[in-house]
Write an enzyme that holds these catalytic residues in place. Structure first.
Site, PDB file in Angstrom:
ATOM      1  N   GLU A   1       1.712 -27.390  11.193  1.00 22.87           N
ATOM      2  CA  GLU A   1       2.682 -26.398  10.737  1.00 22.87           C
ATOM      3  C   GLU A   1       3.869 -26.397  11.688  1.00 22.87           C
ATOM      4  OE1 GLU A   1       1.067 -22.320   8.986  1.00 22.87           O
ATOM      5  OE2 GLU A   1       0.015 -22.896  10.785  1.00 22.87           O
TER       6      GLU A   1
ATOM      7  N   CYS B   1       2.419 -18.443   7.241  1.00 25.78           N
ATOM      8  CA  CYS B   1       1.393 -19.476   7.027  1.00 25.78           C
ATOM      9  C   CYS B   1       1.374 -19.981   5.594  1.00 25.78           C
ATOM     10  CB  CYS B   1       0.024 -18.989   7.472  1.00 25.78           C
ATOM     11  SG  CYS B   1      -0.374 -17.382   6.816  1.00 25.78           S
TER      12      CYS B   1
ATOM     13  N   LYS C   1      -6.618  -6.002  18.124  1.00 27.02           N
ATOM     14  CA  LYS C   1      -5.846  -6.598  19.203  1.00 27.02           C
ATOM     15  C   LYS C   1      -4.653  -7.311  18.568  1.00 27.02           C
ATOM     16  CE  LYS C   1      -5.177 -10.292  20.953  1.00 27.02           C
ATOM     17  NZ  LYS C   1      -3.721 -10.118  21.196  1.00 27.02           N
TER      18      LYS C   1
ATOM     19  N   GLU D   1      -8.396 -16.168   8.613  1.00 30.33           N
ATOM     20  CA  GLU D   1      -7.197 -16.606   7.875  1.00 30.33           C
ATOM     21  C   GLU D   1      -6.422 -17.502   8.829  1.00 30.33           C
ATOM     22  OE1 GLU D   1      -6.812 -15.978   4.845  1.00 30.33           O
ATOM     23  OE2 GLU D   1      -8.059 -14.210   4.500  1.00 30.33           O
TER      24      GLU D   1
HETATM   25  P1  ADP Z   1      -0.016 -18.176  16.869  1.00 35.57           P
HETATM   26  O1  ADP Z   1       0.207 -19.622  16.997  1.00 35.57           O
HETATM   27  O2  ADP Z   1       0.358 -17.579  15.570  1.00 35.57           O
HETATM   28  O3  ADP Z   1       0.463 -17.356  18.039  1.00 35.57           O
HETATM   29  P2  ADP Z   1      -2.697 -17.787  17.806  1.00 35.57           P
HETATM   30  O4  ADP Z   1      -3.955 -18.194  17.108  1.00 35.57           O
HETATM   31  O5  ADP Z   1      -2.426 -18.368  19.141  1.00 35.57           O
HETATM   32  O6  ADP Z   1      -1.578 -18.071  16.766  1.00 35.57           O
HETATM   33  O7  ADP Z   1      -2.644 -16.205  17.965  1.00 35.57           O
HETATM   34  C1  ADP Z   1      -3.034 -15.300  16.957  1.00 35.57           C
HETATM   35  C2  ADP Z   1      -3.698 -14.105  17.613  1.00 35.57           C
HETATM   36  O8  ADP Z   1      -4.856 -14.563  18.304  1.00 35.57           O
HETATM   37  C3  ADP Z   1      -2.865 -13.378  18.654  1.00 35.57           C
HETATM   38  O9  ADP Z   1      -3.161 -11.995  18.601  1.00 35.57           O
HETATM   39  C4  ADP Z   1      -3.359 -13.973  19.955  1.00 35.57           C
HETATM   40  O10 ADP Z   1      -3.183 -13.114  21.063  1.00 35.57           O
HETATM   41  C5  ADP Z   1      -4.825 -14.155  19.664  1.00 35.57           C
HETATM   42  N1  ADP Z   1      -5.501 -15.187  20.457  1.00 35.57           N
HETATM   43  C6  ADP Z   1      -5.024 -16.385  20.878  1.00 35.57           C
HETATM   44  N2  ADP Z   1      -5.952 -17.043  21.583  1.00 35.57           N
HETATM   45  C7  ADP Z   1      -7.063 -16.264  21.625  1.00 35.57           C
HETATM   46  C8  ADP Z   1      -8.367 -16.383  22.194  1.00 35.57           C
HETATM   47  N3  ADP Z   1      -8.728 -17.469  22.863  1.00 35.57           N
HETATM   48  N4  ADP Z   1      -9.221 -15.372  22.007  1.00 35.57           N
HETATM   49  C9  ADP Z   1      -8.893 -14.278  21.302  1.00 35.57           C
HETATM   50  N5  ADP Z   1      -7.692 -14.101  20.733  1.00 35.57           N
HETATM   51  C10 ADP Z   1      -6.781 -15.071  20.884  1.00 35.57           C
END
Ligand code: ADP
Length: 475
Positions: free
Chosen positions: A378, A283, A173, A249
């Site tokens: 960050e 990161c 995903k 990560e």
């Molecule tokens: P960033 O701040 O880099 O966008 P996130 O952790 O929000 O970091 O997002 C990283 C990945 O995790 C993306 O693919 C995002 O769609 C997914 N993501 C964010 N929230 C969720 C969640 N609750 N469950 C599953 N995947 C998630």
């Protein structure tokens, strides 16, 4: 060229879905394409397909799997200009960096194509003459990979090349900001002869419904995630119910220590590379630059001049060094961090404001205190906060004074100091006189709140292999 024919090739790699969503370019907000908006139903169907594919893929010999990975590697490299342009258009990275990421991402595919053939077991001695004891390593099963937008190709290949090499199958995903690069990788995988259901991409605007299905299903045996610590903690907790193996990560807050005995020009050059690549949206980008007091003025002069001279602009122009931030949320965070710093007494030496659209000016800021937001979170933008320290002990204490432990850097010409400090740093990655240490054959990962597990090198494939002990009685 990114023409209709190319986008049609990506479409072939999409999971069927009735809904679609728009992917907008941070360059100017134009709609690049639309992609499937997958939800719970699509996730269930993908998992059924993946489970069936696993039974077949795991039985292919390591040499067959390696051959397909090699063909995929060649196709990725062949498509470097197209993939670089696509990545730049969907997430704003300067195109020369995008081309570098295609090669970096491809290097994981090459490495694990080779590593597939080196999955080996062990034979133990027995205290009984009529027993033989073996440990073999087998693929864990269906892998769910959730990837971020800041390295839309390399974060996918770093996770799934080892998984596929090990004999696992994956459902990826990708981030909602950069789904097209992942679809391009899946299209090339198919064109290389890879079984379509062994590497599926589920794109979604809202990650939660589809992730919920995969996180709660017992058939998914491994979760590999790169993203924020906050989301990582949620996923860790939820995965406990089905006892998945995890590689996480997560966020970092990298210190960069510059000692008085450093080669100043080289240190400034590497701080620039470490901080401003991908507009600081990495990161492992430094978030805290600590400079020894006696050289602080000279360091700041050189750094400020170079930051002020960075070329900000359209990331498709090969001369651009800093492109737009990925989205409005990114701009809001950088702006909030800067406002908080300035309100609490920080001094801006260059930059410090939004230029236009999503383009933030490369910034150097001093007068930083530990309680400022940018010292705790960050910033994920082109902002370089510079602080000073008096002694080596102070530097180490400040560097370690964070819940994060991903990457840290130090610059010195004293070999003993280099070893002392690098061994004292509570981080998973240390660059000694090296601001950009990541490479496919080395372990990448953090300690403390920066995550668990390692990607890259021979370590990266272990996440996808279970150890089975086989005892043979010969009586
Ligand atoms: P960033 O701040 O880099 O966008 P996130 O952790 O929000 O970091 O997002 C990283 C990945 O995790 C993306 O693919 C995002 O769609 C997914 N993501 C964010 N929230 C969720 C969640 N609750 N469950 C599953 N995947 C998630």
């Amino acid at each position: 060229m990114l023409d209709a024919m190319f986008f049609n090739r990506l479409r072939a790699a999409e999971a069927p879905s009735a809904r679609r969503f728009e992917v907008r370019s941070p360059i100017d907000g134009h709609v690049v394409d639309t992609v499937a908006d997958s939800g719970a139903a699509e996730a269930s169907a993908a998992l059924d397909r993946a489970s069936a594919a696993f039974r077949v893929w795991r039985m292919r010999t390591a040499y067959e799997r390696s051959g397909i990975l090699k063909a995929w590697h060649a196709l990725i490299l062949e498509h470097e200009p197209l993939l670089a342009e696509l990545m730049t258009v969907e997430m704003g990275k300067p195109v020369t960096e995008s081309a570098g990421e295609v090669r970096y991402g491809a290097a994981f595919v090459e490495w694990y194509a080779e590593e597939a053939k080196r999955i080996a077991g062990e034979t133990m001695q027995s205290q009984f003459p009529d027993k033989r004891l073996h440990a073999i390593r087998q693929p864990s099963g269906v892998v769910f990979a959730i990837t971020p937008w800041n390295f839309p190709i390399a974060m996918v290949t770093r996770k799934i090349a080892p998984a596929l090499a090990a004999g696992c199958v994956v459902i990826v995903k990708p981030a909602e900001q950069s789904p097209l690069s992942a679809l391009a990788l899946a299209a090339l995988w198919r064109e290389a002869g890879g079984p379509p259901d062994a590497f599926q991409v589920l794109t979604a605007l809202d990650p939660k419904p589809l992730s919920g299905v995969l996180l709660d299903d017992f058939r998914v045996r491994v979760l590999t995630f790169t993203g924020s610590t906050q989301v990582g903690v949620e996923l860790y907790a939820r995965s406990a119910r089905t006892m998945k193996r995890l590689a996480l990560e997560l966020g970092g807050h990298a210190p960069f220590l510059v000692f008085a005995d450093a080669d100043l020009d080289a240190a400034v050059r590497e701080v620039m590379a470490c901080k401003f690549r991908n507009g600081g949206q990495t990161c492992v980008s430094t978030n805290r630059i600590y400079v020894q007091e006696s050289i602080a003025t000279a360091f700041l002069e050189r750094l400020t001049a170079q930051v002020a001279a960075l070329r900000v602009g359209n990331p498709l122009d090969p001369s651009t060094q800093v492109g737009p931030l990925v989205d409005q949320a990114g701009v809001a965070k950088v702006t909030a961090h800067m406002r908080d710093a300035v309100v609490h007494g920080a001094t801006v030496l260059t930059g410090g404001d939004l230029r236009s659209g999503l383009y933030y000016q490369p910034t150097v800021v001093t007068g930083i205190r530990p309680d400022m937001r940018m010292m705790r979170e960050e910033t994920f933008g082109p902002v370089a906060p510079v602080l000073t320290f008096a002694t080596e002990d102070d530097a180490l204490r400040m560097a370690n004074g964070s819940p994060y432990g991903l990457a840290a850097y130090l610059w010195t010409s004293d070999l003993r100091r280099a070893y002392r400090v690098s061994e004292g740093l509570e981080f998973g990655i240390v660059g000694i006189n090296d601001g950009v240490p990541s490479t496919a054959q080395a372990p990448f990962g953090g300690v403390k709140m920066s995550g668990i597990g390692r990607e890259g090198g021979h370590w990266g494939i272990d996440e996808f292999l279970d150890i089975k002990y086989i005892s043979v009685g010969l009586t």
